[in-house]
Design a protein around this motif. Sequence first.
Motif, PDB file in Angstrom:
ATOM      1  N   UNK A 121       0.832  -1.211   0.000  1.00 54.17           N
ATOM      2  CA  UNK A 121       0.000   0.000   0.000  1.00 54.17           C
ATOM      3  C   UNK A 121       0.868   1.263   0.000  1.00 54.17           C
ATOM      4  N   UNK A 122       1.960   1.234   0.718  1.00 53.69           N
ATOM      5  CA  UNK A 122       2.882   2.372   0.699  1.00 53.69           C
ATOM      6  C   UNK A 122       3.475   2.561  -0.699  1.00 53.69           C
ATOM      7  N   UNK A 123       3.783   1.464  -1.358  1.00 49.75           N
ATOM      8  CA  UNK A 123       4.321   1.550  -2.722  1.00 49.75           C
ATOM      9  C   UNK A 123       3.289   2.123  -3.693  1.00 49.75           C
ATOM     10  N   UNK A 124       2.010   1.794  -3.457  1.00 43.01           N
ATOM     11  CA  UNK A 124       0.941   2.335  -4.293  1.00 43.01           C
ATOM     12  C   UNK A 124       0.883   3.858  -4.180  1.00 43.01           C
ATOM     13  N   UNK A 125       1.047   4.356  -2.968  1.00 47.12           N
ATOM     14  CA  UNK A 125       1.041   5.809  -2.753  1.00 47.12           C
ATOM     15  C   UNK A 125       2.156   6.462  -3.564  1.00 47.12           C
ATOM     16  N   UNK A 126       3.348   5.903  -3.475  1.00 51.41           N
ATOM     17  CA  UNK A 126       4.491   6.456  -4.213  1.00 51.41           C
ATOM     18  C   UNK A 126       4.260   6.401  -5.722  1.00 51.41           C
ATOM     19  N   UNK A 127       3.527   5.370  -6.151  1.00 56.65           N
ATOM     20  CA  UNK A 127       3.289   5.176  -7.584  1.00 56.65           C
ATOM     21  C   UNK A 127       2.204   6.108  -8.134  1.00 56.65           C
ATOM     22  N   UNK A 128       1.158   6.350  -7.339  1.00 55.28           N
ATOM     23  CA  UNK A 128      -0.021   7.034  -7.867  1.00 55.28           C
ATOM     24  C   UNK A 128      -0.063   8.538  -7.581  1.00 55.28           C
ATOM     25  N   UNK A 129       0.635   8.990  -6.557  1.00 55.31           N
ATOM     26  CA  UNK A 129       0.671  10.417  -6.246  1.00 55.31           C
ATOM     27  C   UNK A 129       1.889  11.078  -6.888  1.00 55.31           C
ATOM     28  N   UNK A 130       1.683  12.296  -7.389  1.00 57.08           N
ATOM     29  CA  UNK A 130       2.769  13.030  -8.050  1.00 57.08           C
ATOM     30  C   UNK A 130       3.115  14.292  -7.263  1.00 57.08           C
ATOM     31  N   UNK A 131       4.413  14.580  -7.079  1.00 57.07           N
ATOM     32  CA  UNK A 131       4.818  15.791  -6.366  1.00 57.07           C
ATOM     33  C   UNK A 131       4.723  17.025  -7.259  1.00 57.07           C
ATOM     34  N   UNK A 132       4.419  18.158  -6.649  1.00 56.80           N
ATOM     35  CA  UNK A 132       4.333  19.412  -7.402  1.00 56.80           C
ATOM     36  C   UNK A 132       4.585  20.567  -6.441  1.00 56.80           C
ATOM     37  N   UNK A 133       5.276  21.599  -6.908  1.00 57.69           N
ATOM     38  CA  UNK A 133       5.500  22.788  -6.089  1.00 57.69           C
ATOM     39  C   UNK A 133       4.881  24.005  -6.766  1.00 57.69           C
ATOM     40  N   UNK A 134       4.392  24.936  -5.934  1.00 57.21           N
ATOM     41  CA  UNK A 134       3.766  26.162  -6.430  1.00 57.21           C
ATOM     42  C   UNK A 134       4.331  27.369  -5.696  1.00 57.21           C
ATOM     43  N   UNK A 135       4.587  28.420  -6.436  1.00 58.11           N
ATOM     44  CA  UNK A 135       5.025  29.675  -5.845  1.00 58.11           C
ATOM     45  C   UNK A 135       3.829  30.417  -5.246  1.00 58.11           C
ATOM     46  N   UNK A 136       4.109  31.306  -4.323  1.00 60.76           N
ATOM     47  CA  UNK A 136       3.083  32.175  -3.764  1.00 60.76           C
ATOM     48  C   UNK A 136       2.335  32.881  -4.887  1.00 60.76           C
ATOM     49  N   UNK A 137       1.010  32.875  -4.811  1.00 58.77           N
ATOM     50  CA  UNK A 137       0.072  33.483  -5.765  1.00 58.77           C
ATOM     51  C   UNK A 137      -0.125  32.651  -7.041  1.00 58.77           C
ATOM     52  N   UNK A 138       0.541  31.520  -7.156  1.00 56.57           N
ATOM     53  CA  UNK A 138       0.367  30.678  -8.335  1.00 56.57           C
ATOM     54  C   UNK A 138      -0.911  29.855  -8.211  1.00 56.57           C
ATOM     55  N   UNK A 139      -1.612  29.703  -9.328  1.00 57.84           N
ATOM     56  CA  UNK A 139      -2.875  28.958  -9.337  1.00 57.84           C
ATOM     57  C   UNK A 139      -2.646  27.451  -9.431  1.00 57.84           C
ATOM     58  N   UNK A 140      -3.451  26.708  -8.660  1.00 58.11           N
ATOM     59  CA  UNK A 140      -3.587  25.268  -8.866  1.00 58.11           C
ATOM     60  C   UNK A 140      -4.828  24.995  -9.698  1.00 58.11           C
ATOM     61  N   UNK A 141      -5.813  25.887  -9.578  1.00 60.49           N
ATOM     62  CA  UNK A 141      -7.078  25.758 -10.304  1.00 60.49           C
ATOM     63  C   UNK A 141      -7.642  27.153 -10.528  1.00 60.49           C
ATOM     64  N   UNK A 142      -8.080  27.440 -11.738  1.00 58.54           N
ATOM     65  CA  UNK A 142      -8.738  28.704 -12.040  1.00 58.54           C
ATOM     66  C   UNK A 142     -10.191  28.447 -12.428  1.00 58.54           C
ATOM     67  N   UNK A 143     -11.051  29.357 -12.017  1.00 56.25           N
ATOM     68  CA  UNK A 143     -12.459  29.256 -12.339  1.00 56.25           C
ATOM     69  C   UNK A 143     -12.645  29.015 -13.840  1.00 56.25           C
ATOM     70  N   UNK A 144     -13.478  28.059 -14.192  1.00 52.85           N
ATOM     71  CA  UNK A 144     -13.712  27.717 -15.598  1.00 52.85           C
ATOM     72  C   UNK A 144     -12.922  26.512 -16.055  1.00 52.85           C
ATOM     73  N   UNK A 145     -11.863  26.155 -15.311  1.00 52.83           N
ATOM     74  CA  UNK A 145     -11.092  24.950 -15.622  1.00 52.83           C
ATOM     75  C   UNK A 145     -11.638  23.765 -14.836  1.00 52.83           C
ATOM     76  N   UNK A 146     -11.298  22.568 -15.266  1.00 50.08           N
ATOM     77  CA  UNK A 146     -11.697  21.359 -14.556  1.00 50.08           C
ATOM     78  C   UNK A 146     -10.653  21.041 -13.488  1.00 50.08           C
ATOM     79  N   UNK A 147     -11.118  20.695 -12.279  1.00 44.44           N
ATOM     80  CA  UNK A 147     -10.205  20.298 -11.201  1.00 44.44           C
ATOM     81  C   UNK A 147      -9.654  18.906 -11.518  1.00 44.44           C
ATOM     82  N   UNK A 148      -8.421  18.860 -11.950  1.00 41.64           N
ATOM     83  CA  UNK A 148      -7.832  17.588 -12.366  1.00 41.64           C
ATOM     84  C   UNK A 148      -7.280  16.774 -11.208  1.00 41.64           C
ATOM     85  N   UNK A 149      -7.008  17.456 -10.074  1.00 38.96           N
ATOM     86  CA  UNK A 149      -6.304  16.770  -8.990  1.00 38.96           C
ATOM     87  C   UNK A 149      -6.930  17.016  -7.620  1.00 38.96           C
ATOM     88  N   UNK A 150      -6.760  16.027  -6.752  1.00 37.88           N
ATOM     89  CA  UNK A 150      -6.987  16.159  -5.319  1.00 37.88           C
ATOM     90  C   UNK A 150      -5.597  16.411  -4.734  1.00 37.88           C
TER      91      UNK A 150
END
Length: 201
Positions: free
Chosen positions: A28-57
Amino acid sequence: MPKKNLPPPDIQRLIQYFNRQAPLSEEEENLISELFSPKTYRKRQYLLQEGDVAKYFNFVETGCLRLYKIDEKGVPHILQFATEDGWITDIQSFQKQIPSELSIDAIEDTAVFQISLEKLNTLYEKAPKFNLIFRRLSEKNQQLLQARILQMLSGDSRDCYLSFTETYPHLLNRLPQVQIASFIGITPEFLSKMRGKMARE
């Protein structure tokens, strides 16, 4: 001077989070490493903008994100903050894969782990334990949202602020006053006066 790259998030924090909810097997721990992806965002950077589809949890490893709606006057109304070990998405857009009416951006430089709907369903199929973990997470968020709606309907700004201090005590000295005021539904000026009055009492 160019900004330094943000350090990548550590998958062990996410694994430790799940282990606190229910002990995981090595598979199960290996599944987490396999299925989740790391991402970094700068201050004020969007993860989701109105009108777009939420692709990620999104699971927050470090930093702070906000979920909000901009009204017709251009005023933001914050529905949720997510900090370390918190989860955030527009759940309706994510589950139905439809355009979102909300936005998510970073209040601080933030590192997250993301999972798509397809991969989340794969996680459920391969490790049914995660169905229970995410159901509990959903129920907790629903309880918090219901309590907040009831407080907003009461029109008592003081109670809303006190509820904020109980729910997000770690954010009191971390967020700008304008963000807290937006979450409560009052102006920053009114929040300042209310805080002053409460301090004198």
